[in-house]
Design a protein around this motif. Structure first.
Motif, mmCIF file in Angstrom:
data_model
loop_
_atom_site.group_PDB
_atom_site.id
_atom_site.type_symbol
_atom_site.label_atom_id
_atom_site.label_comp_id
_atom_site.label_asym_id
_atom_site.label_seq_id
_atom_site.Cartn_x
_atom_site.Cartn_y
_atom_site.Cartn_z
ATOM 1 N N PRO A 20 -50.597 -1.408 -43.731
ATOM 2 C CA PRO A 20 -51.048 -0.794 -42.386
ATOM 3 C C PRO A 20 -50.208 -0.717 -41.280
ATOM 4 N N GLU A 21 -48.764 -1.140 -41.764
ATOM 5 C CA GLU A 21 -47.548 -0.831 -40.764
ATOM 6 C C GLU A 21 -47.424 0.480 -40.874
ATOM 7 N N LYS A 26 -56.308 -0.548 -38.161
ATOM 8 C CA LYS A 26 -56.540 -1.882 -38.311
ATOM 9 C C LYS A 26 -57.581 -2.405 -38.857
ATOM 10 N N ASN A 27 -58.676 -1.497 -39.037
ATOM 11 C CA ASN A 27 -59.953 -2.180 -39.656
ATOM 12 C C ASN A 27 -60.271 -1.221 -40.950
ATOM 13 N N ASP A 281 -61.516 4.163 -37.230
ATOM 14 C CA ASP A 281 -60.909 3.162 -36.909
ATOM 15 C C ASP A 281 -61.099 2.705 -35.523
ATOM 16 N N GLU A 285 -62.814 -0.521 -33.774
ATOM 17 C CA GLU A 285 -62.203 -1.354 -32.976
ATOM 18 C C GLU A 285 -62.963 -1.499 -31.601
ATOM 19 N N ARG A 292 -64.555 -4.422 -42.020
ATOM 20 C CA ARG A 292 -63.689 -3.733 -42.620
ATOM 21 C C ARG A 292 -64.240 -2.560 -43.443
#
Length: 443
Positions: A20-21, A26-27, A281, A285, A292
């Motif tokens: 994810p980085e 995020k999801n 995403d 959010e 997820r």
């Protein structure tokens, strides 16, 4: 792992989670199916083996040659497999656009025939196209084993039988919420989508194609994709396009940040997946429910074969100075400022202004038919001559021609930028000229 044949290594490629980085989602858990790790280097290994495995014995006994209309990974895989079984292989294509692949095919022992086709992709509705004519001819020729990747259901079956089930197995028996795939022959995307939808009918399938008139190896552009026999638009919930620059940007992320030595096709898949999933995403959010999602894209092949492709488009990545006058730098306003002449107006202008006519197609296409008096400078060489050495001055009228008028328009825009005010592009290219009944000659 212990095997009796390299073909036993085809398939069972890993599914690797992208951090994810790197992608910033995020999801959503994003996974890469590493088809680049197949033994001959691409997802096409599965289709090639599926299309010939049951026929190679008879082909060898009957002295047949395996033949395919391919200039890329399918040809490479078929050449290796055929050679292993003592069967010759012949690649037929309109033009080898990636020199590293051509060299590799020759090294493997393939015979290559380049035809003056109008597009890289077979268009069976165009009966005048040389690629179509040879496609029809070899279907009736018993000396050939024609694998016919654009129409062979074994192409799709390879992914129904292996790629799709592998993805579900690696996700603990669950199909992902999203499947993103580039569309070439449409075999892998169609086969995998079928398996995933049988597991759950709400899987979203996103097909990726190249921008109009853009070239990404292994991917059809938005015009070509509808000509592919295996392509069914109902397979995809959405079809989006990716530019060559975006494909290289995606490839850089995979190569430099993920440790995956992916080629531009894998880069296009990653870029398109990330772009599409960012919207999803954002919605997740905003809903704030903590749900997820999972998504899978295919890394088709490896980067090593595409150094010349990268060098031509992004030379700075290879430590070279970016060329100020390359087709990749043409702006939309420059392109709209080009004077494009239809075949009738072009004939009148040739008679009135006596321009130099430059045919940018390959040498084989030029020798088959061209406008009388035209000189042949293949587009890549013409691009080099723009740096110095053009065979005409800025005051010389010039008419540029290519297959369908897109590439000639870009080079005409570059010439105008360089001060060539009296330059024109043939609208619709040699195809339109021929269709208008304008005269062509053969050398």
């Amino acid at each position: 792992m212990r095997c009796d044949s390299i073909t036993e290594v085809i398939g069972d490629t890993p599914l690797v989670r992208i951090s994810p980085e790197i992608h910033g989602l995020k999801n959503i858990d994003l996974y890469a199916k590493l088809e680049m790790l197949n033994p001959f280097g691409s997802v096409k290994d599965r289709a090639a083996w599926s299309m010939v495995r049951e026929s190679l014995g008879d082909a060898r006994a009957e002295g047949q040659t395996v033949i395919e209309l391919s200039s890329g990974n399918t040809a490479k895989a078929l050449a290796v497999i055929s050679g292993m079984h003592g069967v010759p292989f012949k690649s037929v294509t309109n033009r080898m656009k990636v020199p590293e692949i051509k060299d590799l095919l020759l090294l493997i022992g393939a015979d290559i025939e380049e035809l003056p086709g109008q597009a890289e992709c077979l268009d069976p509705t165009n009966v005048d196209d040389p690629l179509t004519r040879i496609h029809q001819a070899i279907a009736q020729d018993s000396t050939y084993l024609h694998t016919d990747q654009y129409f062979n259901q074994r192409n799709t079956a390879a992914h129904i039988d292996s790629t799709g089930p592998e993805i579900i197995a690696d996700l603990d028996g669950q199909a992902p919420d999203y499947f993103i795939a580039c569309v070439g022959t449409a075999g892998s995307s169609t086969g995998v989508a079928k398996v995933l939808r049988e597991a759950r009918d709400d899987v979203n399938v996103i097909g990726l194609v190249a921008h109009k008139s853009d070239f990404i190896p292994g991917i059809r552009n938005i015009d070509e994709v509808h000509e592919v026999g295996l392509f069914d638009p109902d397979t995809y919930d959405t079809i989006e396009s990716v530019s060559a620059d975006e494909a290289i940007d995606g490839m850089l992320d995979l190569v430099r940040r993920c440790g995956m030595l992916a080629g531009p096709t894998g880069g296009a898949a990653y870029y398109g997946a990330q772009r599409y999933l960012q919207k999803v995403d954002g919605q997740l959010e905003a809903e704030g429910l903590g749900q997820r999602r999972s998504a899978v894209f295919i890394v088709c092949d490896r980067v090593e074969s595409y150094m010349s492709y990268v060098r031509a488009r992004r030379p700075e990545l290879l430590g070279q100075t970016a060329r100020p006058h390359s087709v990749t730098t043409v702006r939309a306003d420059e392109l709209s400022g080009v004077t494009a002449l239809d075949p009738g107006d072009a004939q009148e202008w040739i008679d009135a202004a006596n321009p130099i006519v430059v045919d940018l197609r390959g040498a084989f296409a030029y020798s088959a038919s061209h406008i009388a008096g035209a000189i042949n400078i293949v587009d890549e060489l013409f691009g080099e001559l723009l740096r110095g050495g053009l065979p005409f001055g800025k005051s010389q009228p010039a008419l540029l021609t290519c297959p369908v008028g897109e590439k000639s328009a870009k080079y005409a825009a570059l010439l105008k930028r360089m001060g060539h005010e009296n330059v024109r592009s043939l609208e619709g290219g040699i195809v339109a000229w021929r269709d208008a009944g304008a005269p062509l000659v053969r050398d």
